[in-house]
Write a protein that holds these residues in place. Structure first.
Motif, PDB file in Angstrom:
ATOM      1  N   ARG A 306      16.463  18.178  13.160  1.00  0.00           N
ATOM      2  CA  ARG A 306      17.552  18.814  12.419  1.00  0.00           C
ATOM      3  C   ARG A 306      18.303  17.823  11.537  1.00  0.00           C
ATOM      4  O   ARG A 306      18.684  18.148  10.411  1.00  0.00           O
ATOM      5  CB  ARG A 306      18.532  19.491  13.387  1.00  0.00           C
ATOM      6  CG  ARG A 306      17.978  20.714  14.065  1.00  0.00           C
ATOM      7  CD  ARG A 306      19.103  21.571  14.645  1.00  0.00           C
ATOM      8  NE  ARG A 306      19.982  20.817  15.529  1.00  0.00           N
ATOM      9  CZ  ARG A 306      19.764  20.655  16.828  1.00  0.00           C
ATOM     10  NH1 ARG A 306      18.680  21.173  17.377  1.00  0.00           N
ATOM     11  NH2 ARG A 306      20.611  19.982  17.580  1.00  0.00           N
ATOM     12  N   GLU A 307      18.550  16.613  12.071  1.00  0.00           N
ATOM     13  CA  GLU A 307      19.303  15.632  11.293  1.00  0.00           C
ATOM     14  C   GLU A 307      18.552  15.250  10.018  1.00  0.00           C
ATOM     15  O   GLU A 307      19.146  15.083   8.948  1.00  0.00           O
ATOM     16  CB  GLU A 307      19.586  14.387  12.135  1.00  0.00           C
ATOM     17  CG  GLU A 307      20.609  14.606  13.231  1.00  0.00           C
ATOM     18  CD  GLU A 307      21.942  15.097  12.701  1.00  0.00           C
ATOM     19  OE1 GLU A 307      22.399  14.573  11.670  1.00  0.00           O
ATOM     20  OE2 GLU A 307      22.511  16.032  13.302  1.00  0.00           O
ATOM     21  N   GLU A 364      25.091  26.395  -3.353  1.00  0.00           N
ATOM     22  CA  GLU A 364      25.600  27.311  -2.335  1.00  0.00           C
ATOM     23  C   GLU A 364      24.535  27.614  -1.279  1.00  0.00           C
ATOM     24  O   GLU A 364      24.822  27.647  -0.074  1.00  0.00           O
ATOM     25  CB  GLU A 364      26.060  28.616  -2.996  1.00  0.00           C
ATOM     26  CG  GLU A 364      27.339  28.481  -3.802  1.00  0.00           C
ATOM     27  CD  GLU A 364      27.749  29.798  -4.441  1.00  0.00           C
ATOM     28  OE1 GLU A 364      27.099  30.826  -4.129  1.00  0.00           O
ATOM     29  OE2 GLU A 364      28.704  29.803  -5.228  1.00  0.00           O
ATOM     30  N   GLU A 365      23.300  27.839  -1.728  1.00  0.00           N
ATOM     31  CA  GLU A 365      22.229  28.153  -0.787  1.00  0.00           C
ATOM     32  C   GLU A 365      21.884  26.944   0.099  1.00  0.00           C
ATOM     33  O   GLU A 365      21.619  27.088   1.298  1.00  0.00           O
ATOM     34  CB  GLU A 365      20.974  28.626  -1.537  1.00  0.00           C
ATOM     35  CG  GLU A 365      21.158  29.905  -2.345  1.00  0.00           C
ATOM     36  CD  GLU A 365      21.598  31.075  -1.495  1.00  0.00           C
ATOM     37  OE1 GLU A 365      21.287  31.091  -0.286  1.00  0.00           O
ATOM     38  OE2 GLU A 365      22.255  31.987  -2.033  1.00  0.00           O
ATOM     39  N   LEU A 366      21.903  25.759  -0.483  1.00  0.00           N
ATOM     40  CA  LEU A 366      21.626  24.548   0.298  1.00  0.00           C
ATOM     41  C   LEU A 366      22.705  24.321   1.354  1.00  0.00           C
ATOM     42  O   LEU A 366      22.411  23.925   2.489  1.00  0.00           O
ATOM     43  CB  LEU A 366      21.514  23.331  -0.620  1.00  0.00           C
ATOM     44  CG  LEU A 366      20.354  23.329  -1.616  1.00  0.00           C
ATOM     45  CD1 LEU A 366      20.428  22.093  -2.500  1.00  0.00           C
ATOM     46  CD2 LEU A 366      19.000  23.373  -0.907  1.00  0.00           C
ATOM     47  N   ASP A 367      23.956  24.564   0.991  1.00  0.00           N
ATOM     48  CA  ASP A 367      25.057  24.414   1.951  1.00  0.00           C
ATOM     49  C   ASP A 367      24.920  25.400   3.103  1.00  0.00           C
ATOM     50  O   ASP A 367      25.138  25.052   4.270  1.00  0.00           O
ATOM     51  CB  ASP A 367      26.400  24.621   1.248  1.00  0.00           C
ATOM     52  CG  ASP A 367      26.809  23.433   0.391  1.00  0.00           C
ATOM     53  OD1 ASP A 367      26.267  22.339   0.614  1.00  0.00           O
ATOM     54  OD2 ASP A 367      27.664  23.609  -0.495  1.00  0.00           O
ATOM     55  N   LYS A 368      24.564  26.633   2.778  1.00  0.00           N
ATOM     56  CA  LYS A 368      24.356  27.620   3.830  1.00  0.00           C
ATOM     57  C   LYS A 368      23.219  27.203   4.758  1.00  0.00           C
ATOM     58  O   LYS A 368      23.319  27.337   5.987  1.00  0.00           O
ATOM     59  CB  LYS A 368      24.035  28.991   3.219  1.00  0.00           C
ATOM     60  CG  LYS A 368      25.186  29.660   2.497  1.00  0.00           C
ATOM     61  CD  LYS A 368      24.704  30.968   1.870  1.00  0.00           C
ATOM     62  CE  LYS A 368      25.772  31.608   1.017  1.00  0.00           C
ATOM     63  NZ  LYS A 368      25.268  32.829   0.329  1.00  0.00           N
ATOM     64  N   ALA A 369      22.140  26.698   4.169  1.00  0.00           N
ATOM     65  CA  ALA A 369      20.987  26.282   4.980  1.00  0.00           C
ATOM     66  C   ALA A 369      21.370  25.159   5.930  1.00  0.00           C
ATOM     67  O   ALA A 369      20.983  25.172   7.109  1.00  0.00           O
ATOM     68  CB  ALA A 369      19.849  25.844   4.063  1.00  0.00           C
ATOM     69  N   ALA A 370      22.135  24.183   5.443  1.00  0.00           N
ATOM     70  CA  ALA A 370      22.563  23.084   6.310  1.00  0.00           C
ATOM     71  C   ALA A 370      23.436  23.605   7.444  1.00  0.00           C
ATOM     72  O   ALA A 370      23.339  23.142   8.588  1.00  0.00           O
ATOM     73  CB  ALA A 370      23.323  22.045   5.486  1.00  0.00           C
ATOM     74  N   TYR A 371      24.283  24.585   7.131  1.00  0.00           N
ATOM     75  CA  TYR A 371      25.148  25.202   8.153  1.00  0.00           C
ATOM     76  C   TYR A 371      24.302  25.844   9.244  1.00  0.00           C
ATOM     77  O   TYR A 371      24.568  25.676  10.443  1.00  0.00           O
ATOM     78  CB  TYR A 371      26.051  26.231   7.476  1.00  0.00           C
ATOM     79  CG  TYR A 371      26.888  27.060   8.427  1.00  0.00           C
ATOM     80  CD1 TYR A 371      28.120  26.604   8.878  1.00  0.00           C
ATOM     81  CD2 TYR A 371      26.449  28.309   8.860  1.00  0.00           C
ATOM     82  CE1 TYR A 371      28.902  27.363   9.737  1.00  0.00           C
ATOM     83  CE2 TYR A 371      27.217  29.081   9.719  1.00  0.00           C
ATOM     84  CZ  TYR A 371      28.439  28.608  10.158  1.00  0.00           C
ATOM     85  OH  TYR A 371      29.192  29.365  11.009  1.00  0.00           O
ATOM     86  N   TYR A 372      23.266  26.588   8.852  1.00  0.00           N
ATOM     87  CA  TYR A 372      22.439  27.276   9.844  1.00  0.00           C
ATOM     88  C   TYR A 372      21.555  26.301  10.630  1.00  0.00           C
ATOM     89  O   TYR A 372      21.269  26.530  11.807  1.00  0.00           O
ATOM     90  CB  TYR A 372      21.579  28.336   9.161  1.00  0.00           C
ATOM     91  CG  TYR A 372      22.386  29.516   8.669  1.00  0.00           C
ATOM     92  CD1 TYR A 372      23.223  30.226   9.525  1.00  0.00           C
ATOM     93  CD2 TYR A 372      22.334  29.905   7.333  1.00  0.00           C
ATOM     94  CE1 TYR A 372      23.978  31.291   9.072  1.00  0.00           C
ATOM     95  CE2 TYR A 372      23.089  30.975   6.876  1.00  0.00           C
ATOM     96  CZ  TYR A 372      23.913  31.663   7.741  1.00  0.00           C
ATOM     97  OH  TYR A 372      24.662  32.718   7.304  1.00  0.00           O
ATOM     98  N   ILE A 373      21.151  25.208   9.998  1.00  0.00           N
ATOM     99  CA  ILE A 373      20.369  24.198  10.725  1.00  0.00           C
ATOM    100  C   ILE A 373      21.202  23.609  11.851  1.00  0.00           C
ATOM    101  O   ILE A 373      20.704  23.376  12.957  1.00  0.00           O
ATOM    102  CB  ILE A 373      19.888  23.095   9.751  1.00  0.00           C
ATOM    103  CG1 ILE A 373      18.754  23.627   8.870  1.00  0.00           C
ATOM    104  CG2 ILE A 373      19.406  21.860  10.525  1.00  0.00           C
ATOM    105  CD1 ILE A 373      18.336  22.679   7.765  1.00  0.00           C
ATOM    106  N   GLU A 374      22.487  23.364  11.579  1.00  0.00           N
ATOM    107  CA  GLU A 374      23.375  22.842  12.616  1.00  0.00           C
ATOM    108  C   GLU A 374      23.482  23.789  13.806  1.00  0.00           C
ATOM    109  O   GLU A 374      23.766  23.371  14.922  1.00  0.00           O
ATOM    110  CB  GLU A 374      24.773  22.591  12.038  1.00  0.00           C
ATOM    111  CG  GLU A 374      24.851  21.379  11.125  1.00  0.00           C
ATOM    112  CD  GLU A 374      26.252  21.146  10.620  1.00  0.00           C
ATOM    113  OE1 GLU A 374      27.098  22.065  10.774  1.00  0.00           O
ATOM    114  OE2 GLU A 374      26.516  20.062  10.078  1.00  0.00           O
TER     115      GLU A 374
END
Length: 403
Positions: A306-307, A364-374
């Motif tokens: 994930r990291e 915006e989509e990349l930020d959302k993806a990082a949020y869901y990966i966390e």
């Protein structure tokens, strides 16, 4: 610690030394900076600067006090850093100077204990030696706190009152460096009178990351010194010098660390990755090479932790931020010419195939993806969905509905 050992922050160093030389130094300073910006190393370097024998001057030629009667050193002398070799500096460098005291969050060693910072001084010295840019999580893990919350206790406040009311041992000045005053609860009000009316030649240096979590009564009594985030160039130079990274690797790590040197160090184990190449492969798979290539790319990225996936997304975001700047400043600007050649070439290509609104949509989509990966999203499903979204944004020039 010398100012020279603190990464970047040239203006802050100059501001602090000018305060001393021109007698504009408050009795209580609050060093406020985000994690990894160097607030604690700066405080350590400043404390050493204040007690340095050469900065203080010998009794015969030092005609004044730190807090307002005249110059600290002999006329014409300009010292921009502590000497590093006098007895005071050698002691301050390893946190054993008797007139520099430390306060920081601690935990009880066993149930019923009333811990104070002095009980953890050996661990504190070792922590500063190996990780001066660490955060509170690093410190609590270092002292095996596990899930326990650190605190600056009422007993600690009483100990501070006792120590700062003693006479100095060697220096002209007594200094308290308090790290993370955010962990000081209402018991911190015990220190108010001491901070407002301290004994002669007493200096408080508070080092914080979150201004809103500090007791307002303490905050109002401190002179604020804002520590800005480190520049990418400063982090890059430090990584090349200390970690032996190549210029390209250091630039990529600096770009995604967002001014946080601790974050850059955390990502060192991934320093061998060529994120730019990975972004190129992804976009080619989405827009040119077809579903088979895209499935293969997603399979590979899904195998990473994930990291590593978050680091990749942060780097892509960094490229898009640079792309927006290039849109505004132009490809021939001085800033654009300072970019690494490979990054600039890629950014120019991105700008040809997308406008500002499209780039904003991708961010915006990349930020959302990082949020869901966390939050432990399934990596294959996430990158498949994200790839489809990017295709619609880039190929069809439309925003997709939120997932």
């Amino acid at each position: 610690m010398l100012f020279a050992s603190v990464i970047g922050q040239t203006e802050i160093k100059s501001q602090l030394t000018d305060m001393v030389r021109n007698n504009r130094l408050s009795h209580a300073l609050l060093f406020l900076g985000k994690e990894g910006s160097g607030g604690l190393p700066m405080a350590l370097a400043f404390a050493q600067y204040v007690v340095c024998e050469k900065v203080q001057g010998k009794p015969s030629d030092a005609t004044t006090s730190l807090f307002g009667e005249g110059p600290v050193n002999a006329p014409g002398t300009v010292l921009t850093d502590s000497c590093g070799v006098c007895a005071a500096c050698t002691k301050a460098a390893v946190q054993v100077h008797p007139d520099i005291h430390f306060s920081y969050p601690v935990i009880p060693r066993k149930p019923g204990d009333k811990p104070i910072s002095t009980g953890y001084i050996a661990e504190w010295r070792e922590f500063l030696k190996i990780n001066p840019y660490g955060n509170i999580f690093d410190w609590l893990q270092f002292i095996n706190a596990e899930n326990r919350q650190g605190n600056i206790t009422a007993e600690e406040c009483n100990d501070i009152l006792r120590k700062l009311n003693l006479k100095t041992f060697e220096s002209k000045y007594k200094i308290l460096v308090m790290w993370m005053p955010e962990f000081l609860g209402k018991e911190g009000n015990k220190l108010l009178k001491l901070i407002e009316e301290p004994p002669p030649n007493t200096l408080f240096i508070l080092v914080a990351e979150n201004e809103s979590m500090i007791l307002p009564t303490i905050l109002s009594r401190c002179q604020l010194v804002k520590i800005p985030a480190l520049t990418n160039a400063d982090i890059c130079q430090q990584l090349i010098r200390k970690a032996g990274l190549s210029a390209d690797q250091a630039q990529q790590l600096a770009a995604i660390s967002e001014g946080n040197y601790r974050e850059a160090l955390q990502q060192l184990n991934h320093a061998g990755e060529d994120w730019l190449h990975l972004v190129r492969e992804w976009l080619n798979a989405i827009l040119k090479n077809g579903p088979v290539a895209l499935s293969k790319w997603i399979e590979e990225i899904s195998k990473q932790g994930r990291e590593k996936q978050k680091q990749f997304l942060r780097y892509f975001n960094h490229l898009l931020e640079q792309s927006v700047r290039l849109h505004i400043l132009g490809p021939d600007s001085e800033w654009a010419n300072s970019l690494p050649v490979k990054e600039k070439d890629f950014i120019l290509r991105i700008n040809k195939m997308s406008d500002l609104s499209q780039q904003e949509a991708i961010v915006e989509e990349l930020d959302k993806a990082a949020y869901y990966i966390e939050r432990n999203a399934n990596a294959k499903m996430l990158f498949h969905a994200l790839s489809i979204k990017l295709f619609h944004i880039l190929a069809e020039k439309t925003r997709v509905k939120p997932w």
